[in-house]
Design a protein around this motif. Structure first.
Motif, PDB file in Angstrom:
ATOM      1  N   ARG A  84      -7.795   8.658  -8.287  1.00 47.89           N
ATOM      2  CA  ARG A  84      -6.938   7.405  -8.523  1.00 47.89           C
ATOM      3  C   ARG A  84      -5.919   6.929  -8.098  1.00 47.89           C
ATOM      4  NH1 ARG A  84     -10.225   3.044  -9.201  1.00 47.89           N
ATOM      5  NH2 ARG A  84      -8.683   1.140 -10.431  1.00 47.89           N
ATOM      6  N   GLU A  85      -4.825   8.222  -8.198  1.00 46.56           N
ATOM      7  CA  GLU A  85      -3.686   7.939  -8.721  1.00 46.56           C
ATOM      8  C   GLU A  85      -2.915   8.184  -7.271  1.00 46.56           C
ATOM      9  OE1 GLU A  85      -1.390   6.928 -10.688  1.00 46.56           O
ATOM     10  OE2 GLU A  85      -2.887   6.700 -12.126  1.00 46.56           O
ATOM     11  N   MET A  86      -3.604   9.082  -6.126  1.00 49.45           N
ATOM     12  CA  MET A  86      -3.035   9.388  -4.792  1.00 49.45           C
ATOM     13  C   MET A  86      -3.040   7.337  -4.241  1.00 49.45           C
ATOM     14  SD  MET A  86      -5.398  12.932  -3.943  1.00 49.45           S
ATOM     15  CE  MET A  86      -5.069  14.118  -4.779  1.00 49.45           C
ATOM     16  N   ILE A  87      -3.352   6.731  -4.363  1.00 44.73           N
ATOM     17  CA  ILE A  87      -4.327   5.334  -3.464  1.00 44.73           C
ATOM     18  C   ILE A  87      -3.273   4.046  -3.934  1.00 44.73           C
ATOM     19  CG2 ILE A  87      -5.084   4.039  -1.970  1.00 44.73           C
ATOM     20  CD1 ILE A  87      -6.510   6.528  -1.418  1.00 44.73           C
ATOM     21  N   ARG A  88      -2.285   3.643  -4.159  1.00 43.53           N
ATOM     22  CA  ARG A  88      -2.067   2.223  -5.514  1.00 43.53           C
ATOM     23  C   ARG A  88      -1.568   1.342  -3.629  1.00 43.53           C
ATOM     24  NH1 ARG A  88       3.388   5.367  -8.344  1.00 43.53           N
ATOM     25  NH2 ARG A  88       1.797   6.968  -9.134  1.00 43.53           N
ATOM     26  N   HIS A  89      -2.335   0.035  -5.082  1.00 47.34           N
ATOM     27  CA  HIS A  89      -2.337  -1.305  -4.327  1.00 47.34           C
ATOM     28  C   HIS A  89      -1.076  -2.086  -5.297  1.00 47.34           C
ATOM     29  CE1 HIS A  89      -3.923  -5.472  -3.905  1.00 47.34           C
ATOM     30  NE2 HIS A  89      -3.035  -5.443  -2.819  1.00 47.34           N
ATOM     31  N   ALA A  90       0.503  -2.824  -4.426  1.00 41.83           N
ATOM     32  CA  ALA A  90       0.916  -3.330  -5.196  1.00 41.83           C
ATOM     33  C   ALA A  90       1.535  -2.836  -6.491  1.00 41.83           C
ATOM     34  CB  ALA A  90       0.158  -4.342  -5.203  1.00 41.83           C
ATOM     35  N   GLY A  91       1.523  -0.864  -6.511  1.00 43.07           N
ATOM     36  CA  GLY A  91       2.021  -0.367  -7.306  1.00 43.07           C
ATOM     37  C   GLY A  91       0.586   0.240  -8.353  1.00 43.07           C
ATOM     38  N   VAL A  92      -0.588  -0.422  -8.304  1.00 42.98           N
ATOM     39  CA  VAL A  92      -1.922  -0.203  -9.391  1.00 42.98           C
ATOM     40  C   VAL A  92      -2.712   0.958  -8.564  1.00 42.98           C
ATOM     41  CG1 VAL A  92      -3.789  -1.222 -10.109  1.00 42.98           C
ATOM     42  CG2 VAL A  92      -1.821  -2.790  -9.979  1.00 42.98           C
ATOM     43  N   PRO A  93      -2.905   1.943  -9.154  1.00 36.99           N
ATOM     44  CA  PRO A  93      -4.036   2.971  -8.326  1.00 36.99           C
ATOM     45  C   PRO A  93      -5.267   2.200  -8.393  1.00 36.99           C
ATOM     46  CG  PRO A  93      -2.856   3.812 -10.389  1.00 36.99           C
ATOM     47  CD  PRO A  93      -2.181   2.063 -10.273  1.00 36.99           C
ATOM     48  N   VAL A  94      -5.477   2.113  -7.154  1.00 31.44           N
ATOM     49  CA  VAL A  94      -7.316   2.009  -6.517  1.00 31.44           C
ATOM     50  C   VAL A  94      -7.844   3.280  -5.837  1.00 31.44           C
ATOM     51  CG1 VAL A  94      -5.953  -0.358  -6.412  1.00 31.44           C
ATOM     52  CG2 VAL A  94      -5.832   1.241  -4.659  1.00 31.44           C
ATOM     53  N   GLY A  95      -7.449   4.534  -6.076  1.00 30.92           N
ATOM     54  CA  GLY A  95      -8.161   5.565  -4.570  1.00 30.92           C
ATOM     55  C   GLY A  95      -9.012   5.334  -5.625  1.00 30.92           C
ATOM     56  N   GLY A  96     -10.271   5.942  -4.808  1.00 33.11           N
ATOM     57  CA  GLY A  96     -11.616   5.887  -4.916  1.00 33.11           C
ATOM     58  C   GLY A  96     -12.377   5.279  -5.477  1.00 33.11           C
ATOM     59  N   SER A  97     -11.969   3.699  -5.210  1.00 33.40           N
ATOM     60  CA  SER A  97     -12.612   2.998  -5.112  1.00 33.40           C
ATOM     61  C   SER A  97     -13.733   2.596  -4.136  1.00 33.40           C
ATOM     62  CB  SER A  97     -11.275   1.380  -5.407  1.00 33.40           C
ATOM     63  OG  SER A  97     -11.033   1.090  -6.180  1.00 33.40           O
ATOM     64  N   ALA A  98     -14.769   1.876  -4.298  1.00 27.44           N
ATOM     65  CA  ALA A  98     -15.693   1.677  -3.680  1.00 27.44           C
ATOM     66  C   ALA A  98     -15.093   0.546  -2.334  1.00 27.44           C
ATOM     67  CB  ALA A  98     -16.999   0.698  -3.699  1.00 27.44           C
ATOM     68  N   PRO A  99     -15.292   0.977  -0.476  1.00 29.51           N
ATOM     69  CA  PRO A  99     -15.207   0.025   0.343  1.00 29.51           C
ATOM     70  C   PRO A  99     -15.083  -1.648  -0.461  1.00 29.51           C
ATOM     71  CG  PRO A  99     -16.474   1.801   0.248  1.00 29.51           C
ATOM     72  CD  PRO A  99     -16.959   1.826  -0.185  1.00 29.51           C
ATOM     73  N   TYR A 100     -16.271  -2.319  -0.490  1.00 22.50           N
ATOM     74  CA  TYR A 100     -16.735  -3.026  -1.421  1.00 22.50           C
ATOM     75  C   TYR A 100     -14.621  -3.764  -2.518  1.00 22.50           C
ATOM     76  CZ  TYR A 100     -18.546  -3.036  -5.213  1.00 22.50           C
ATOM     77  OH  TYR A 100     -18.430  -2.886  -7.012  1.00 22.50           O
ATOM     78  N   GLN A 101     -15.026  -2.384  -2.816  1.00 22.56           N
ATOM     79  CA  GLN A 101     -13.532  -2.973  -3.572  1.00 22.56           C
ATOM     80  C   GLN A 101     -12.690  -3.463  -3.183  1.00 22.56           C
ATOM     81  OE1 GLN A 101     -14.618   0.185  -6.415  1.00 22.56           O
ATOM     82  NE2 GLN A 101     -15.110  -1.328  -8.082  1.00 22.56           N
ATOM     83  N   MET A 102     -12.448  -2.151  -1.976  1.00 21.68           N
ATOM     84  CA  MET A 102     -11.303  -2.512  -0.887  1.00 21.68           C
ATOM     85  C   MET A 102     -10.901  -3.443  -0.394  1.00 21.68           C
ATOM     86  SD  MET A 102      -9.280  -0.090  -2.108  1.00 21.68           S
ATOM     87  CE  MET A 102      -7.660  -0.115  -1.568  1.00 21.68           C
ATOM     88  N   VAL A 103     -12.174  -4.295  -0.034  1.00 18.23           N
ATOM     89  CA  VAL A 103     -12.064  -5.091   0.666  1.00 18.23           C
ATOM     90  C   VAL A 103     -11.929  -6.405  -0.349  1.00 18.23           C
ATOM     91  CG1 VAL A 103     -13.549  -6.609   2.046  1.00 18.23           C
ATOM     92  CG2 VAL A 103     -13.916  -4.403   2.774  1.00 18.23           C
TER      93      VAL A 103
ATOM     94  N   LEU B 182       0.772  -1.046  -0.330  1.00 18.50           N
ATOM     95  CA  LEU B 182      -0.433   0.227  -0.160  1.00 18.50           C
ATOM     96  C   LEU B 182       0.768   1.070  -0.069  1.00 18.50           C
ATOM     97  CD1 LEU B 182      -2.109   1.746   0.617  1.00 18.50           C
ATOM     98  CD2 LEU B 182      -2.470   1.040   2.896  1.00 18.50           C
ATOM     99  N   SER B 183       0.380   2.412  -0.743  1.00 16.46           N
ATOM    100  CA  SER B 183       1.125   3.144  -0.690  1.00 16.46           C
ATOM    101  C   SER B 183      -0.086   4.843  -1.120  1.00 16.46           C
ATOM    102  CB  SER B 183       2.249   3.125  -2.305  1.00 16.46           C
ATOM    103  OG  SER B 183       2.493   3.423  -2.954  1.00 16.46           O
ATOM    104  N   THR B 184       0.690   5.600  -0.724  1.00 20.12           N
ATOM    105  CA  THR B 184      -0.258   7.036  -0.442  1.00 20.12           C
ATOM    106  C   THR B 184       0.671   7.613  -1.371  1.00 20.12           C
ATOM    107  OG1 THR B 184       0.224   7.873   0.711  1.00 20.12           O
ATOM    108  CG2 THR B 184      -1.748   6.303   0.773  1.00 20.12           C
ATOM    109  N   HIS B 185       0.610   9.154  -2.365  1.00 22.95           N
ATOM    110  CA  HIS B 185       0.996   9.373  -3.121  1.00 22.95           C
ATOM    111  C   HIS B 185       0.400  10.723  -3.210  1.00 22.95           C
ATOM    112  CE1 HIS B 185       3.777   6.205  -4.165  1.00 22.95           C
ATOM    113  NE2 HIS B 185       2.360   5.848  -4.197  1.00 22.95           N
ATOM    114  N   GLY B 186       1.099  11.897  -2.351  1.00 18.64           N
ATOM    115  CA  GLY B 186       0.568  13.180  -2.647  1.00 18.64           C
ATOM    116  C   GLY B 186      -1.428  13.921  -1.736  1.00 18.64           C
ATOM    117  N   LEU B 187      -1.748  12.488  -1.159  1.00 23.52           N
ATOM    118  CA  LEU B 187      -2.891  12.137  -0.921  1.00 23.52           C
ATOM    119  C   LEU B 187      -3.563  13.586   0.145  1.00 23.52           C
ATOM    120  CD1 LEU B 187      -5.133  10.319  -0.488  1.00 23.52           C
ATOM    121  CD2 LEU B 187      -4.594   9.597   1.177  1.00 23.52           C
TER     122      LEU B 187
END
Length: 244
Positions: free
Chosen positions: A61-80, A8-13
């Motif tokens: 979307r680019e502010m949060i990445r999961h294993a390098g893949v942008p996931v910012g703005g995803s719904a909570p169920y998608q993050m689960v 997990l990484s955040t970038h200028g969040l």
């Protein structure tokens, strides 16, 4: 040679509540199996960071990445589904349901996340006190026992990243010790753990690295074993103060 990206990484969040901005350009990262503590005073933005990661607050979307893949703005169920689970402040268990039923709620979600590392039995092995209480209504349990259920429920969703928001709040020292003693078993399975914690000493002892937030901005980061208390005090309060 390739370098493994952070789980997990955040970038200028940046994130907030309506017109109120609570986070300002936050850069954060955590590797698989790592424990990272997030410290700061009340209202500093710690819980806001967790909520933004879990999709409970909007973000670019680019502010949060999961294993390098942008996931910012995803719904909570998608993050689960992506392998994120949160133990919220206040536990938020399902009243009127037993320990076992609260845990079973997460089992179905966990099956969608691939092979099960965490099972009901493994949760009971992690927290033996729960095994004899599996048929007890959660509202009939102590705060510490409820917290164990909340952690177990999160683990049964098979998370790659476990976000823990103030899991020691209001609990007796003995119970807090039991909960923190479970962390090595959790990370041994490869799960990364983010700890939001008010107790600085406990946060330092339990984590590999730490980040300090003040008024929505990261003011300090480093290895927990190496950071000086004086630096923590300045980062925590914005001035020279002693930290107990």
């Amino acid at each position: 040679m390739t370098t493994e990206p952070p789980i997990l990484s955040t970038h200028g969040l940046c994130a907030g509540y309506g017109d109120f901005q609570a986070l300002f350009s936050v850069d954060f990262e955590i590797m698989p199996g790592e424990v990272v503590a997030l410290i700061g005073a009340n209202g500093a933005g710690k819980s806001t960071l967790l909520k933004a990661v879990m999709g409970l607050l909007p973000s670019n979307r680019e502010m949060i990445r999961h294993a390098g893949v942008p996931v910012g703005g995803s719904a909570p169920y998608q993050m689960v589904q992506n392998g994120f689970a949160m133990v919220p402040e206040g536990r938020r268990l399902f009243a009127g349901m037993t320990v076992e039923d609260n845990l079973l709620v997460a089992v179905d979600h966990g099956r969608k996340n691939g092979a099960a590392i965490w099972t009901m039995q493994r949760v009971f092995d992690l927290f033996p006190a729960l095994a004899s209480m599996r048929k007890r209504l959660v509202e009939k349990m102590s705060g510490g026992q409820q917290q164990m259920v909340a952690i177990g429920r999160a683990l049964l969703s098979q998370p790659k990243v476990l976000l823990c928001d103030e899991i020691s709040l209001g609990l007796a020292p003995k119970v807090i010790g039991e909960i923190y003693d479970s962390m090595p078993a959790i990370t041994k399975a490869g799960t990364a753990v983010i700890l939001v914690e008010q107790d600085v000493s406990r946060a330092l002892a339990a984590s590999n690295r730490l980040y300090c937030i003040l008024e929505g901005r990261i003011t300090l980061s480093g290895n927990s074993a190496d950071v000086a208390r004086e630096d923590i005090a300045r980062a925590y309060f914005g001035a020279d103060h002693a930290v107990a």
